[in-house]
Design an enzyme around this catalytic site. Structure first.
Site, PDB file in Angstrom:
ATOM      1  N   SER A 135       0.865  -1.179   0.000  1.00 35.00           N
ATOM      2  CA  SER A 135       0.000   0.000   0.000  1.00 35.00           C
ATOM      3  C   SER A 135       0.902   1.230   0.000  1.00 35.00           C
ATOM      4  O   SER A 135       1.728   1.391   0.895  1.00 35.00           O
ATOM      5  CB  SER A 135      -0.876  -0.019   1.257  1.00 35.00           C
ATOM      6  N   GLU A 213     -11.369   0.353  -2.827  1.00 37.05           N
ATOM      7  CA  GLU A 213     -11.562   0.058  -1.411  1.00 37.05           C
ATOM      8  C   GLU A 213     -12.192   1.240  -0.676  1.00 37.05           C
ATOM      9  O   GLU A 213     -11.720   2.377  -0.782  1.00 37.05           O
ATOM     10  CB  GLU A 213     -10.194  -0.289  -0.796  1.00 37.05           C
ATOM     11  N   GLY A 290      -3.567  -4.159   6.230  1.00 38.72           N
ATOM     12  CA  GLY A 290      -2.501  -3.861   7.183  1.00 38.72           C
ATOM     13  C   GLY A 290      -2.796  -2.545   7.870  1.00 38.72           C
ATOM     14  O   GLY A 290      -3.605  -1.749   7.391  1.00 38.72           O
TER      15      GLY A 290
HETATM   16  O1  OSB Z   1      -7.054   1.625   4.988  1.00 40.20           O
HETATM   17  O2  OSB Z   1      -5.851  -0.064   4.644  1.00 40.20           O
HETATM   18  C1  OSB Z   1      -6.020   1.027   5.180  1.00 40.20           C
HETATM   19  C2  OSB Z   1      -2.848   2.123   6.973  1.00 40.20           C
HETATM   20  C3  OSB Z   1      -3.375   2.707   8.099  1.00 40.20           C
HETATM   21  C4  OSB Z   1      -4.728   2.761   8.251  1.00 40.20           C
HETATM   22  C5  OSB Z   1      -5.565   2.225   7.269  1.00 40.20           C
HETATM   23  C6  OSB Z   1      -5.035   1.634   6.131  1.00 40.20           C
HETATM   24  C7  OSB Z   1      -3.649   1.620   5.979  1.00 40.20           C
HETATM   25  C8  OSB Z   1      -2.967   1.081   4.817  1.00 40.20           C
HETATM   26  C9  OSB Z   1      -1.544   0.609   5.023  1.00 40.20           C
HETATM   27  O3  OSB Z   1      -3.423   1.079   3.693  1.00 40.20           O
HETATM   28  C10 OSB Z   1      -1.374  -0.847   4.998  1.00 40.20           C
HETATM   29  C11 OSB Z   1      -0.007  -1.262   5.534  1.00 40.20           C
HETATM   30  O4  OSB Z   1       0.988  -1.105   4.836  1.00 40.20           O
HETATM   31  O5  OSB Z   1       0.058  -1.740   6.669  1.00 40.20           O
HETATM   32 MG    MG Z   2      -8.243   0.458   3.718  1.00 36.96          MG
END
Ligand code: OSB
Ligand code: MG
Length: 369
Positions: A135, A213, A290
């Site tokens: 991500s 998403e 995550g």
């Molecule tokens: O929406 O998936 C999410 C990180 C913090 C809060 C929400 C989200 C995220 C990520 C990061 O997209 C995922 C990762 O690298 O852990």
């Molecule tokens: Mg998300």
């Protein structure tokens, strides 16, 4: 099993690279670590709450309150037949999924260590490897984002997710697609839009995204269902699914076609397994999200993803992308072709480095039976 001791640490772990979403930027990871002990062994659960309530309502402060005043006393007075009993024990408490999950996950890790088996064996998974995705947070410009995508694609990640928010959406997708027309790509909006933005999502239909998403409100299913009816790209829900019942409702309503599983958001492994089993039975694709976890939560995610329903690469990337000095040794790494080895040691399977945990600790509380 009788839990004899529970410790909650408040940690601040410096990040090598900040992470920006539609709700803000994180440069120091401030989180709670729960440790439960019995018979000379200790299990760990990383809490996914932040200092702020901008992802979901819980915060580190609410988690500490609910753990201290409600959840820990329950666990310290119970005799647990199985880690699955924890969720039932904590069920009188409404909501507070992140608080419950941190404690419940620690009990699963402890039980795996007691049985001297890797966590995935207890969860019903398998050894081997899992597919890694990544991500990428919001960047300074579309060009900077395309450069970041190039770096992560070269690092081997099997699918890439980019964050979007109003005013930073179509141009970002176009910039990435110009350079990577075929890359498995998805976007995450973290509830930054409303149904009035439906034309934007219709326009994104041509970009070949594997999914979109959580475009709409964190607690919504009905508007997501309305949006899904107007676009071909599958919607995936994250924030809106905080229980197995929510997953069932979302699928029955047509609010999404893909489900993001985060153990912390669902209140623990037992509920995450219920979502997994439900989606697997319906043929609904699943992946593991995550929360920028340290190695402890990251490894829990690795083990979970060995279950058969996890047919899409998740957001579990290398720990070193976020932390120069992780709490576990070795850190979670990703092979050149985008795979993560599943640990075979007991529990989460990598050693927790006590000196690093101690150095990151701001505050510590201990309870005993
Ligand atoms: O929406 O998936 C999410 C990180 C913090 C809060 C929400 C989200 C995220 C990520 C990061 O997209 C995922 C990762 O690298 O852990
Ligand atoms: Mg998300």
């Amino acid at each position: 099993m009788r839990i004899e001791r529970v410790e909650v640490r408040q940690l601040a772990l410096p990040m090598s690279q900040g992470f920006e979403t539609s709700f803000g930027r994180t440069t120091v990871k401030e989180f709670l670590l729960v440790a439960v002990s019995a018979d000379g062994l200790t299990g760990y659960g990383e809490c996914v709450a932040d200092p702020h309530p901008y992802y979901l309502p819980e915060t580190n402060g609410t988690v500490q309150h609910v753990l201290r005043d409600f959840l820990i006393p329950q666990v310290l007075s119970a005799d647990l037949a199985d880690p699955r009993a924890v969720a039932a024990l904590l069920s009188p408490v409404r909501g507070h999924e992140m608080a419950k999950a941190a404690l419940e996950m620690a009990v699963w890790d402890l039980e795996a260590r007691r049985q001297d088996v890797p966590l995935h064996a207890l969860l019903g998974g398998r050894p081997g490897r899992i597919a890694a995705g990544v991500s990428i947070g919001l960047q300074a410009s579309p060009e900077a984002l395309a450069d970041a995508v190039a770096r992560e694609a070269a690092a081997g990640y099997q699918r890439i997710k980019i964050k979007i928010k109003p005013g930073h959406d179509r141009a970002l997708v176009e910039a990435v697609r110009r350079r990577f027309p075929e890359l498995p790509l998805m976007v995450d909006a973290n509830n930054a839009y409303t149904l009035a933005d439906a034309p934007l999502f219709a326009a994104l239909d041509g970009a070949g995204l594997t999914m979109i998403e959580q475009p709409l409100a964190w607690d919504d299913l009905v508007d997501h269902a309305a949006l899904q009816r107007t676009i071909r790209t599958p919607l995936c829900l994250d924030e809106s699914i905080r229980s197995a019942a929510h997953a069932r409702h979302a699928l029955d309503l047509g609010a999404c076609r893909i489900v993001n599983v985060k153990v912390g958001r669902l209140g623990g492994f037992a509920e995450a397994l219920a979502v997994h089993d439900h989606c697997l039975a319906r043929g609904v694709p699943l992946w593991c999200g995550g929360m920028v976890e340290s190695g402890i939560g990251r490894l829990a995610n690795v083990h979970l993803q060995t279950l058969p329903g996890f047919t899409l690469p998740g957001d579990t990337s290398a720990g070193g992308r976020y932390f120069d000095e992780d709490l576990v040794d070795p850190p979670v790494t990703v092979s050149k072709d985008g795979w993560i080895d599943v640990p075979s040691g007991p529990g989460i399977g990598h050693a927790i480095v006590p000196a690093r945990v101690e150095r990151a600790t701001k505050h510590r509380e201990v309870w005993t039976r």
